[in-house]
Write a protein that holds these residues in place. Structure first.
Motif, PDB file in Angstrom:
ATOM      1  N   ARG A 140      28.439 -44.351  -1.436  1.00 26.98           N
ATOM      2  CA  ARG A 140      29.639 -45.171  -1.380  1.00 26.98           C
ATOM      3  C   ARG A 140      30.773 -44.471  -2.108  1.00 26.98           C
ATOM      4  O   ARG A 140      30.541 -43.705  -3.059  1.00 26.98           O
ATOM      5  N   LEU A 141      31.991 -44.754  -1.703  1.00 26.11           N
ATOM      6  CA  LEU A 141      33.182 -44.265  -2.379  1.00 26.11           C
ATOM      7  C   LEU A 141      33.553 -45.251  -3.476  1.00 26.11           C
ATOM      8  O   LEU A 141      33.546 -46.462  -3.256  1.00 26.11           O
ATOM      9  N   LEU A 142      33.856 -44.747  -4.675  1.00 26.91           N
ATOM     10  CA  LEU A 142      34.172 -45.603  -5.827  1.00 26.91           C
ATOM     11  C   LEU A 142      33.037 -46.576  -6.107  1.00 26.91           C
ATOM     12  O   LEU A 142      33.247 -47.767  -6.366  1.00 26.91           O
ATOM     13  N   ALA A 143      31.815 -46.079  -6.054  1.00 26.94           N
ATOM     14  CA  ALA A 143      30.629 -46.935  -6.112  1.00 26.94           C
ATOM     15  C   ALA A 143      30.438 -47.585  -7.475  1.00 26.94           C
ATOM     16  O   ALA A 143      30.688 -46.972  -8.526  1.00 26.94           O
ATOM     17  N   SER A 144      30.003 -48.843  -7.446  1.00 28.69           N
ATOM     18  CA  SER A 144      29.548 -49.570  -8.630  1.00 28.69           C
ATOM     19  C   SER A 144      28.221 -50.224  -8.285  1.00 28.69           C
ATOM     20  O   SER A 144      28.049 -50.731  -7.168  1.00 28.69           O
ATOM     21  N   ASP A 145      27.292 -50.218  -9.215  1.00 21.64           N
ATOM     22  CA  ASP A 145      25.968 -50.775  -8.949  1.00 21.64           C
ATOM     23  C   ASP A 145      26.007 -52.299  -8.962  1.00 21.64           C
ATOM     24  O   ASP A 145      26.600 -52.908  -9.868  1.00 21.64           O
ATOM     25  N   PRO A 146      25.365 -52.930  -7.988  1.00 24.99           N
ATOM     26  CA  PRO A 146      25.248 -54.395  -8.024  1.00 24.99           C
ATOM     27  C   PRO A 146      24.311 -54.814  -9.148  1.00 24.99           C
ATOM     28  O   PRO A 146      23.487 -54.025  -9.627  1.00 24.99           O
ATOM     29  N   GLU A 147      24.427 -56.055  -9.559  1.00 27.13           N
ATOM     30  CA  GLU A 147      23.592 -56.575 -10.635  1.00 27.13           C
ATOM     31  C   GLU A 147      22.565 -57.553 -10.072  1.00 27.13           C
ATOM     32  O   GLU A 147      22.826 -58.255  -9.093  1.00 27.13           O
ATOM     33  N   ARG A 148      21.427 -57.590 -10.714  1.00 29.21           N
ATOM     34  CA  ARG A 148      20.397 -58.532 -10.313  1.00 29.21           C
ATOM     35  C   ARG A 148      20.946 -59.964 -10.414  1.00 29.21           C
ATOM     36  O   ARG A 148      21.529 -60.352 -11.425  1.00 29.21           O
ATOM     37  N   GLY A 149      20.769 -60.732  -9.362  1.00 30.77           N
ATOM     38  CA  GLY A 149      21.284 -62.100  -9.343  1.00 30.77           C
ATOM     39  C   GLY A 149      22.574 -62.255  -8.568  1.00 30.77           C
ATOM     40  O   GLY A 149      22.984 -63.385  -8.278  1.00 30.77           O
ATOM     41  N   ASP A 150      23.236 -61.161  -8.208  1.00 28.25           N
ATOM     42  CA  ASP A 150      24.458 -61.249  -7.400  1.00 28.25           C
ATOM     43  C   ASP A 150      24.143 -61.877  -6.036  1.00 28.25           C
ATOM     44  O   ASP A 150      23.077 -61.628  -5.443  1.00 28.25           O
ATOM     45  N   VAL A 151      25.082 -62.674  -5.530  1.00 31.70           N
ATOM     46  CA  VAL A 151      25.003 -63.168  -4.156  1.00 31.70           C
ATOM     47  C   VAL A 151      25.818 -62.196  -3.305  1.00 31.70           C
ATOM     48  O   VAL A 151      27.019 -62.040  -3.516  1.00 31.70           O
ATOM     49  N   VAL A 152      25.152 -61.531  -2.368  1.00 27.41           N
ATOM     50  CA  VAL A 152      25.717 -60.368  -1.686  1.00 27.41           C
ATOM     51  C   VAL A 152      25.739 -60.573  -0.175  1.00 27.41           C
ATOM     52  O   VAL A 152      24.773 -61.085   0.408  1.00 27.41           O
ATOM     53  N   VAL A 153      26.830 -60.166   0.449  1.00 25.62           N
ATOM     54  CA  VAL A 153      26.891 -60.060   1.910  1.00 25.62           C
ATOM     55  C   VAL A 153      26.585 -58.612   2.280  1.00 25.62           C
ATOM     56  O   VAL A 153      27.149 -57.683   1.692  1.00 25.62           O
ATOM     57  N   PHE A 154      25.674 -58.424   3.226  1.00 26.66           N
ATOM     58  CA  PHE A 154      25.274 -57.075   3.628  1.00 26.66           C
ATOM     59  C   PHE A 154      25.011 -57.039   5.128  1.00 26.66           C
ATOM     60  O   PHE A 154      24.826 -58.078   5.780  1.00 26.66           O
ATOM     61  N   ARG A 155      25.029 -55.843   5.670  1.00 28.91           N
ATOM     62  CA  ARG A 155      24.694 -55.635   7.087  1.00 28.91           C
ATOM     63  C   ARG A 155      23.184 -55.511   7.244  1.00 28.91           C
ATOM     64  O   ARG A 155      22.532 -54.753   6.521  1.00 28.91           O
TER      65      ARG A 155
END
Length: 278
Positions: free
Chosen positions: A94-109
């Motif tokens: 990813r460009l300008l990547a930041s790691d997601p955190e456990r417990g995040d509610v995420v939209v993904f493909r």
């Protein structure tokens, strides 16, 4: 002639204004926030069918999945993010990547279908996960669980798809009270949220999942009514999700419609305006 020239210029200016507006909207949606309407009940009670929210696309940086999709089957429109940015797919970066955190509610493909899903991130790269008797275990340790009463909703068709809720006290007739057991689940990093249970079923007893590097493991909060990482992609689940497939984090519900369309403002839920997503 002058009148015709002015009329032609006015039309041209209108066209340019529309084009500029669409370009600005496209850039805004690509870089910052993407609208998302909750179509199913897999994330109850955190997210209800008909919740309308904006996904924070800046949260994890940008990949091919950050490009917008425009799919309107009724008019035959099907422009997918991969059609626009597929050249960037495959390196799982990813460009300008930041790691997601456990417990995040995420939209993904979805890794296979490409459709947008929304679930809770419970497993990080390298984690070992297993569900034993309905309890999530992360790296051999059970997550915190505390009984938290009963979740209730009306047993009726919900949303534009007319989905009916599954009930722990079912079968429940039309207009009856549908109940599910509710617990508060707490992850190792201290993030807490409600999970719902309906029945003792196969997804409450799984083998061990070893999350590969660069991938994540997702589950729905409505545990017995969610196709998620517990099921392999070949069985209709999502399996392990690559980092590049993340679209963004769901932070706040803007409004919520209990009716068949978000445009039916008289069905909007008064208690969900600008509600934070926990």
């Amino acid at each position: 002639m002058a009148t015709k020239a002015k009329s032609g210029n006015a039309i041209w200016e209108t066209i340019k204004t529309i084009v500029y507006a669409l370009l600005i909207a496209g850039v805004f949606r690509t870089l910052f926030f993407q609208p998302f309407w909750i179509p199913s009940g897999s994330m109850k009670e955190t997210l209800l069918i008909g919740d309308f929210l904006f996904v924070n696309k800046m949260a994890y940086g940008y990949s091919y999945a950050s490009c917008p999709s425009l799919i309107i089957p009724s008019v035959g429109l099907n422009v997918d993010a991969e059609d626009i940015c597929g050249f960037a797919k495959g390196d799982n970066t990813r460009l300008l990547a930041s790691d997601p955190e456990r417990g995040d509610v995420v939209v993904f493909r979805h890794p296979v279908s490409g459709r947008d899903f929304i679930k809770r991130l419970v497993g990080l790269p390298g984690d070992k996960l297993q569900i034993k008797d309905g309890v999530l275990h992360i790296n051999d340790a059970p997550v915190g669980l505390e009984d938290n009463g009963v979740f209730e909703e009306i047993a009726t068709a919900q949303g534009p798809q007319g989905l009916r809720p599954r009930c722990e006290n079912g079968p429940v007739g039309e207009g009856g009270v549908c109940q599910k057991s509710r617990q508060t689940e707490t992850l190792p990093n201290g993030v807490s949220y409600s999970v719902l249970n309906i029945a003792n079923q196969g997804s409450d007893h799984t083998g061990i999942y070893q999350v590969p590097e660069g991938h994540f493991f997702f589950m729905g909060d409505n545990r017995d009514n969610s196709a998620d990482s517990r099921l392999p992609q070949a069985a209709g689940g999502v399996g392990f999700v690559p980092f590049e497939n993340l679209i963004g984090r769901a932070d706040r519900i803007m409004f919520s419609s209990a009716g068949r369309s978000m445009l039916f403002f008289w069905t909007w839920r008064s208690d969900r305006f600008f509600k934070g997503v926990d």
